[in-house]
Design a protein around this motif. Structure first.
Motif, PDB file in Angstrom:
ATOM      1  N   GLY A  55      -3.495  -4.848  -0.349  1.00 29.15           N
ATOM      2  CA  GLY A  55      -2.708  -3.944  -1.178  1.00 29.15           C
ATOM      3  C   GLY A  55      -2.606  -4.382  -2.627  1.00 29.15           C
ATOM      4  O   GLY A  55      -2.070  -3.659  -3.458  1.00 29.15           O
ATOM      5  N   GLN A  56      -3.112  -5.557  -2.942  1.00 30.42           N
ATOM      6  CA  GLN A  56      -3.078  -6.047  -4.316  1.00 30.42           C
ATOM      7  C   GLN A  56      -4.059  -5.264  -5.175  1.00 30.42           C
ATOM      8  O   GLN A  56      -5.174  -4.955  -4.743  1.00 30.42           O
ATOM      9  CB  GLN A  56      -3.428  -7.536  -4.338  1.00 30.42           C
ATOM     10  N   ILE A  57      -3.618  -4.912  -6.402  1.00 31.37           N
ATOM     11  CA  ILE A  57      -4.487  -4.187  -7.331  1.00 31.37           C
ATOM     12  C   ILE A  57      -5.389  -5.177  -8.047  1.00 31.37           C
ATOM     13  O   ILE A  57      -4.929  -6.213  -8.540  1.00 31.37           O
ATOM     14  CB  ILE A  57      -3.655  -3.397  -8.376  1.00 31.37           C
ATOM     15  N   ASP A  94       1.015  -9.103  -2.950  1.00 34.95           N
ATOM     16  CA  ASP A  94       0.353  -9.545  -4.185  1.00 34.95           C
ATOM     17  C   ASP A  94       0.273 -11.070  -4.111  1.00 34.95           C
ATOM     18  O   ASP A  94       1.036 -11.784  -4.749  1.00 34.95           O
ATOM     19  CB  ASP A  94       1.178  -9.082  -5.394  1.00 34.95           C
ATOM     20  N   GLN A 108      -0.055  -7.761   3.934  1.00 37.35           N
ATOM     21  CA  GLN A 108       0.002  -7.108   2.635  1.00 37.35           C
ATOM     22  C   GLN A 108       0.824  -7.963   1.660  1.00 37.35           C
ATOM     23  O   GLN A 108       1.725  -8.684   2.054  1.00 37.35           O
ATOM     24  CB  GLN A 108       0.642  -5.720   2.761  1.00 37.35           C
ATOM     25  N   ARG A 156     -11.394   1.168   2.115  1.00 28.24           N
ATOM     26  CA  ARG A 156     -10.034   1.700   2.267  1.00 28.24           C
ATOM     27  C   ARG A 156      -9.393   1.361   3.598  1.00 28.24           C
ATOM     28  O   ARG A 156      -8.170   1.386   3.728  1.00 28.24           O
ATOM     29  CB  ARG A 156     -10.062   3.219   2.082  1.00 28.24           C
ATOM     30  N   HIS A 195      -4.728  -2.434   6.823  1.00 32.64           N
ATOM     31  CA  HIS A 195      -4.754  -1.677   5.571  1.00 32.64           C
ATOM     32  C   HIS A 195      -5.455  -0.351   5.824  1.00 32.64           C
ATOM     33  O   HIS A 195      -6.583  -0.323   6.324  1.00 32.64           O
ATOM     34  CB  HIS A 195      -5.517  -2.485   4.504  1.00 32.64           C
ATOM     35  N   GLN A 214      -1.156   4.494  -8.153  1.00 33.04           N
ATOM     36  CA  GLN A 214      -2.134   3.410  -8.195  1.00 33.04           C
ATOM     37  C   GLN A 214      -3.088   3.584  -9.369  1.00 33.04           C
ATOM     38  O   GLN A 214      -3.450   2.619 -10.039  1.00 33.04           O
ATOM     39  CB  GLN A 214      -2.908   3.362  -6.877  1.00 33.04           C
ATOM     40  N   ARG A 264     -15.049  -2.465  -2.263  1.00 32.12           N
ATOM     41  CA  ARG A 264     -14.029  -1.424  -2.165  1.00 32.12           C
ATOM     42  C   ARG A 264     -14.113  -0.807  -0.766  1.00 32.12           C
ATOM     43  O   ARG A 264     -15.112  -0.196  -0.403  1.00 32.12           O
ATOM     44  CB  ARG A 264     -14.281  -0.362  -3.227  1.00 32.12           C
ATOM     45  N   ASN A 311       0.814  -1.205   0.000  1.00 33.65           N
ATOM     46  CA  ASN A 311       0.000   0.000   0.000  1.00 33.65           C
ATOM     47  C   ASN A 311       0.855   1.265   0.000  1.00 33.65           C
ATOM     48  O   ASN A 311       0.382   2.331   0.360  1.00 33.65           O
ATOM     49  CB  ASN A 311      -0.934  -0.027   1.229  1.00 33.65           C
ATOM     50  N   ASP A 363      -9.239  -1.228  -8.496  1.00 35.34           N
ATOM     51  CA  ASP A 363      -9.404  -1.032  -7.061  1.00 35.34           C
ATOM     52  C   ASP A 363      -8.277  -1.730  -6.298  1.00 35.34           C
ATOM     53  O   ASP A 363      -7.591  -2.610  -6.818  1.00 35.34           O
ATOM     54  CB  ASP A 363     -10.758  -1.577  -6.600  1.00 35.34           C
ATOM     55  N   VAL A 364      -8.119  -1.326  -5.033  1.00 30.84           N
ATOM     56  CA  VAL A 364      -7.070  -1.886  -4.178  1.00 30.84           C
ATOM     57  C   VAL A 364      -7.724  -2.792  -3.139  1.00 30.84           C
ATOM     58  O   VAL A 364      -8.636  -2.385  -2.424  1.00 30.84           O
ATOM     59  CB  VAL A 364      -6.265  -0.775  -3.490  1.00 30.84           C
TER      60      VAL A 364
END
Length: 811
Positions: free
Chosen positions: A428-430, A654, A652, A364, A194, A10, A362, A3, A423-424
C-alpha cells in the motif's frame, strides 16, 4: 499508508509526491554543483586512507591484535546439531599447566542469553544444544596450543537427538511439532494481502524454487582483544558491524552497566552482514574479567563458518498471472525461510522477502504468505541483500516464464510493468521519486554485446579454461536479464539514527584541521573516505582526521541496510554545517557586523578554501586566524531519516524509507558436455542517487555483482542432517578474478530527497539482480528449467530434477 485511498486520492498523492521529488532533485543537483570542492571533496574519486596499508600488508586487522602477557582463548563447540547435555566435566582441563580459566554456562554472571533482535541464544549451552557448533565452554590459556589441549580435555556427555532440519515440515506441522526452543519454532509469519485475492489474468505461470545457504565468506576471521578494567568493566577491540549493539549485549550478559563496557573498532577484514551478530565478544570479555588478564580470541576458518549466521536458505512458490497484452494482474507467493537454531535478524529478513516478493513491478492483486522458522540447522541472519536476493531469484524466473508464455521479449515485459513514481506497492506504500526501473532495464539491454564464440576464441576464454579444453562448437551462448529493487535503511517504524562529532581546530603545525568522530563501523564500504570528503566540502579545510570508532560517542547504528553513507554521512554533514555556522557567527561578531548577520552569518560570509570571505563587505580572514583568535569549534549532531510504520496485520503500511533499483544483463557460455559455465560479461544499470566518490561506487557495485554471481553458480554451505559438510575454502567455492568479467556499469543519478547530497546506498541492490540475471542467461543457453541456486553441473547435463524432495506447492 494503506490501500484505503480512492484511486483519485492516490493519483493526487502521487502527483504531489512526484512534483515534490522533482523540485528536491533539482535543488539537490544545484546545491551539489554549487559546492566549491577541493581535490578531495564530495564528487571526487578520493583514495581510501587505509588502501596502501591493506595492499602492502601492514594494515592491522583484528586478528593481528597483540598485548604482552595476553592469554589465548578458544571455544568448545558441539559436534551435534541437536542433543541433550547430561554432564560437562572441566576438571581435567583446569589442571593443565598454563590454563588460566575454563568457563561454562554456570559462570555467566548476567543474562544467560543474547540476540540481535530477540535474546534467545545462550552464551553457552547448558542443558541442550540446538545446532552443530553451538558453544558449550571456553578456555583461556598462556598460548594457543595449550588452549587447544584444554578444549580436548573437557568431557561433555551428549545424548544425541534427531535433528529437525526441514523448514517446510515445521510450517506444515504447526502446533503439532515439538518445540525446539521455549520460544517456539516460528520466528515470524507474515500474510500480505493487497487487492482482490481471487482476481486472475488470462495467462498464468507457476513454479517452485530453492535457494541454498550462502556464507558471507569474509577473508578476515572473527577476532577480538578484551582487557579487564580497574572499574570492573572491560575494554575491547573487535571487528564488528555495530559497536553499540555489541556493548548492550555484552554488558547484559556480564551483568554490569553499559558504560563499563568500552568497545573500539578493530580492523575489519570484510563483513557483508556476518558481523552484525555477537560471536566471540561475550566469551572474550567474560574470560578477561575472570582471569584479570588481557585475552585474545580469534577464529580459524572452520570456526568462522560454524560461528556466525549465514544467508537464509529459502523455498519459494510463485504464481503470476497477466493479461494477454502483457500487463501483470496478480502475484501469489509462498516463502519459507530457514532461520536455523536462533533468531538473529530473521524477523526483519522475512519482512524484506515478503514485501519485495512481487519485484519492482506494478501489480494490483498480491497475496504473499511468508514464514521464517527455527530448525536445527546453523543460524541464519543478515547477508548483503537481506532477504531480497532469495525472492528476486524467484520473481525474475517467473517473469521469464511469463514472457515465454506470452511470446513476448523478456525486456519488454519488464519495461511494460516496471514501477514508476506514483505507483502503489503491495504494502500500500506509494512509490516516491526517484524510481528509474524502466530506464535501468532499457539501459542494460542497449549495452554492446561481447563477440560470439568462434574457433579463434582463446581456450583460456572458454568455460573451464585451458584445463577443461572445451570444444568451441559445443559451447552454448545465453543472454539473461533481471530487474530488482532493494529497500534502504531500517524499516517498520524503527527509530533509526546516527551521531557524529565534528571539531575544527588548529593542528600542531598551526594549520586548520577537522577531527570527525563517529561510531560507524568501517567494514569496507568507504565511510573512512566519505566522512573526510563531506568535512572538506562543508568546511573548506583539506586536513581531516577520523577518530577511532568507539562507544565514547553516540551510536552510529549498524553498518548494514545500505545506510551508513546516508545516516552517518548525514550526521557528519549536519555537525560540519553547525560548526561552520558557529565559526562564521563568531567571526561576524568579532568583525562588528550587524546583529542580523551574526544571527544568520551565511547571508554574508562563506567558507572557501580555508578562508572566510564576505566579498561585498570586503572581508577576508583565514580560518587559521579565526581559530587562533577564539579557539576550536565543535558540534555533535544526531541525524534521523523519515519515520516509517510497522507492518500491519495484512502486510500493509508505509514501512520502507526508500528504494534503489538495479538491472543486470548477463552473457554466459555453457559447455554442454562438461557442465561448465563461464560468465562472459555483466552489464549493470543502477539507481545510485548522487555519486560522492566514483571510485568507491564502482568498488561497491562490482563487489555486489560478484557475490550475486557466486550465489548463482558456486557458493553453497552444504548442510546435511544439520551438519556442515564444507566449512573450509577448500570446499566452499568462491568466485575469483578468473570467474568475474569486467563490469559494464552505468550509474543512474537521480538525487534522493531527504538524503545528504541526494545519496543512496549502493552495496546491496546489485546482489539482488545479479543472481537471477546469471541464471536466466544459463537457462537461455541450454533451454533447461533451472529452479535452484546455486546451479550445479548436473543441473546442466544430467536429467532435470525437482527442486527439493518434492515440489513445494502453493495454497
Amino acid at each position: 499508508m494503506t490501500n484505503s485511498r480512492s484511486p483519485g486520492d492516490q493519483a493526487l498523492t502521487a502527483q504531489a509526491a512526484a512534483a515534490q521529488a522533482a523540485a528536491a532533485q533539482a535543488a539537490a543537483a544545484q546545491a551539489l554543483t554549487a559546492q566549491t570542492l577541493t581535490d578531495q571533496g564530495v564528487g571526487r574519486s578520493v583514495p581510501r586512507p587505509d588502501g596502501a596499508a591493506k595492499i602492502d600488508g601492514t594494515f592491522p586487522y583484528a586478528g593481528d591484535l597483540f598485548l604482552p602477557g595476553m592469554l589465548h582463548a578458544r571455544t568448545l563447540r558441539s559436534p551435534h546439531p541437536r542433543a541433550r547435555i547430561r554432564r560437562i566435566d572441566t576438571a581435567a582441563a583446569r589442571r593443565i599447566p598454563g590454563v588460566a580459566a575454563v568457563v561454562t554456562a554456570a559462570d555467566v554472571p548476567g543474562r544467560a542469553t543474547y540476540g540481535l533482535i530477540v535474546a534467545d541464544q545462550p552464551v553457552f549451552a547448558a542443558d541442550v544444544v540446538r545446532y552443530q557448533g553451538e558453544p558449550v565452554a571456553a578456555v583461556a590459556a598462556r598460548d594457543a596450543r595449550t588452549a587447544a589441549r584444554a578444549l580436548a580435555a573437557i568431557d561433555v556427555d551428549y545424548e544425541p537427538l534427531p535433528p529437525v532440519t526441514d523448514p517446510e515440515w515445521i510450517v506444515d506441522a504447526g502446533a503439532d511439532a515439538d518445540p525446539l526452543h521455549p520460544d517456539g519454532n516460528i520466528f515470524r509469519e507474515i500474510h500480505l494481502r493487497h487487492g482482490d485475492p481471487d482476481t486472475r489474468g488470462e495467462v498464468e505461470v507457476s513454479d517452485s524454487y530453492v535457494v541454498g545457504m550462502q556464507d558471507q565468506a569474509f577473508l578476515g576471521c572473527e577476532a577480538a582483544l578484551a582487557v579487564p578494567a580497574a572499574d570492573g568493566g572491560v575494554d575491547m577491540r573487535v571487528a564488528t558491524q555495530w559497536l553499540h549493539s555489541d556493548r548492550e549485549q555484552v554488558a547484559a550478559c556480564l551483568g554490569i552497566p553499559e558504560h563499563r563496557v568500552r568497545l573500539t573498532l578493530a580492523g575489519v577484514g570484510g563483513a557483508f552482514g556476518g558481523r552484525e551478530d555477537i560471536t566471540l565478544q561475550i566469551h572474550g570479555a567474560l574470560l578477561a574479567r575472570v582471569t584479570g588478564q588481557p585475552v585474545r580470541i580469534r577464529y580459524d576458518r572452520v570456526e568462522s563458518f560454524l560461528g556466525h549466521p549465514h544467508r537464509h536458505p529459502a523455498r519459494l512458490w510463485f504464481r503470476h498471472t497477466a493479461s494477454r497484452g502483457g500487463q501483470l494482474v496478480s502475484v501469489h507467493a509462498r516463502v519459507i525461510m530457514d532461520g536455523g537454531a536462533y533468531a538473529s535478524s530473521s524477523p526483519a529478513v522475512l519482512t524484506n522477502a515478503v514485501t519485495h516478493a512481487a519485484g519492482p513491478y506494478r501489480v494490483r492483486h498480491v497475496v504473499v504468505d511468508g514464514w521464517v522458522v527455527r530448525t536445527n540447522n546453523p543460524p541464519c541472519g543478515a547477508m548483503r541483500g537481506f532477504g531480497v536476493p532469495q525472492v528476486a531469484f524467484g520473481h525474475e524466473a517467473q517473469m521469464d516464464r511469463l514472457a515465454d508464455a506470452l511470446g513476448m521479449d523478456p525486456v519488454e515485459l519488464r519495461r511494460r510493468n516496471a514501477l514508476e513514481p506514483g505507483d502503489v506497492l503491495p504494502t500500500g506504500q506509494i512509490v516516491a521519486a526517484p524510481m528509474p526501473s524502466r530506464e535501468a532495464i532499457a539501459t542494460v539491454a542497449a549495452r554492446p554485446l561481447p563477440p560470439p564464440v568462434s574457433q579463434r576464441t582463446p581456450v583460456t576464454s572458454l568455460p573451464g579454461g585451458r584445463l577443461a579444453g572445451s570444444d568451441p562448437s559445443r559451447i552454448r551462448r545465453g543472454v539473461g536479464y533481471a530487474l530488482a529493487y532493494k529497500n534502504l535503511l531500517f524499516s517498520e517504524g524503527f527509530d533509526d539514527s546516527a551521531t557524529a562529532r565534528v571539531r575544527l581546530e588548529l593542528g600542531p603545525d598551526g594549520t586548520p584541521r577537522v577531527v570527525v568522530h563517529s561510531a560507524c563501523a568501517e567494514v569496507g564500504q568507504g565511510f573512512v573516505t566519505i566522512a573526510g570528503q563531506i568535512a572538506r566540502t562543508e568546511l573548506g579545510v583539506d586536513q581531516v582526521l577520523l577518530a577511532p570508532a568507539d562507544t565514547t560517542i553516540g551510536s552510529a547504528g549498524s553498518t548494514s541496510a545500505s545506510r551508513q553513507t546516508w545516516m552517518s554521512g548525514g550526521a557528519v554533514r549536519a555537525a560540519a554545517v553547525t560548526v561552520a555556522a558557529k565559526l562564521l557567527a563568531r567571526v561576524a561578531g568579532r568583525l562588528g557586523l550587524p546583529a542580523d548577520v551574526v544571527a544568520q552569518p551565511r547571508r554574508v560570509l562563506t567558507l572557501v578554501g580555508g578562508e572566510i570571505v564576505a566579498s561585498e563587505a570586503g572581508v577576508r580572514m583565514s580560518v587559521a586566524d579565526a581559530l587562533a583568535a577564539d579557539g576550536p569549534v565543535e558540534a555533535v549532531e544526531v541525524f534521523r531519516h523519515r519515520r516509517t510504520q510497522p507492518l500491519g496485520p495484512d502486510g500493509q503500511g508505509d514501512i520502507h524509507v526508500a528504494f534503489a533499483v538495479a538491472a543486470h544483463r548477463a552473457v554466459v557460455d555453457v559447455d554442454v558436455d562438461l557442465g561448465l559455465v563461464r560468465v562472459v560479461s555483466m552489464a549493470l544499470a543502477q539507481d545510485v542517487g548522487m555519486v560522492l566518490n566514483p571510485m568507491a561506487l564502482r568498488g561497491q557495485v562490482e563487489g555486489g555483482t560478484a557475490q550475486g554471481l557466486g550465489l548463482a553458480l558456486m557458493e553453497e554451505l552444504v548442510v546435511e542432517g544439520g551438519v556442515v559438510r564444507n566449512p573450509t575454502f577448500h570446499d566452499y567455492v568462491l568466485p575469483t578474478t578468473a570467474d568475474i568479467p569486467a563490469l559494464d556499469f552505468v550509474a543512474l543519478t537521480y538525487p534522493q530527497p531527504g538524503a545528504p547530497y541526494g545519496v543512496k546506498g549502493v552495496g546491496e541492490a546489485p546482489t539482488c539482480s545479479a543472481t537471477p540475471a546469471v541464471v536466466a542467461a544459463v537457462r537461455a543457453a541450454i533451454g533447461r528449467d533451472l529452479r535452484r541456486v546455486p546451479i550445479r553441473p548436473d543441473d546442466l547435463i544430467g536429467p532435470e530434477r525437482m527442486v527439493g524432495p518434492e515440489r513445494m506447492v502453493g495454497p
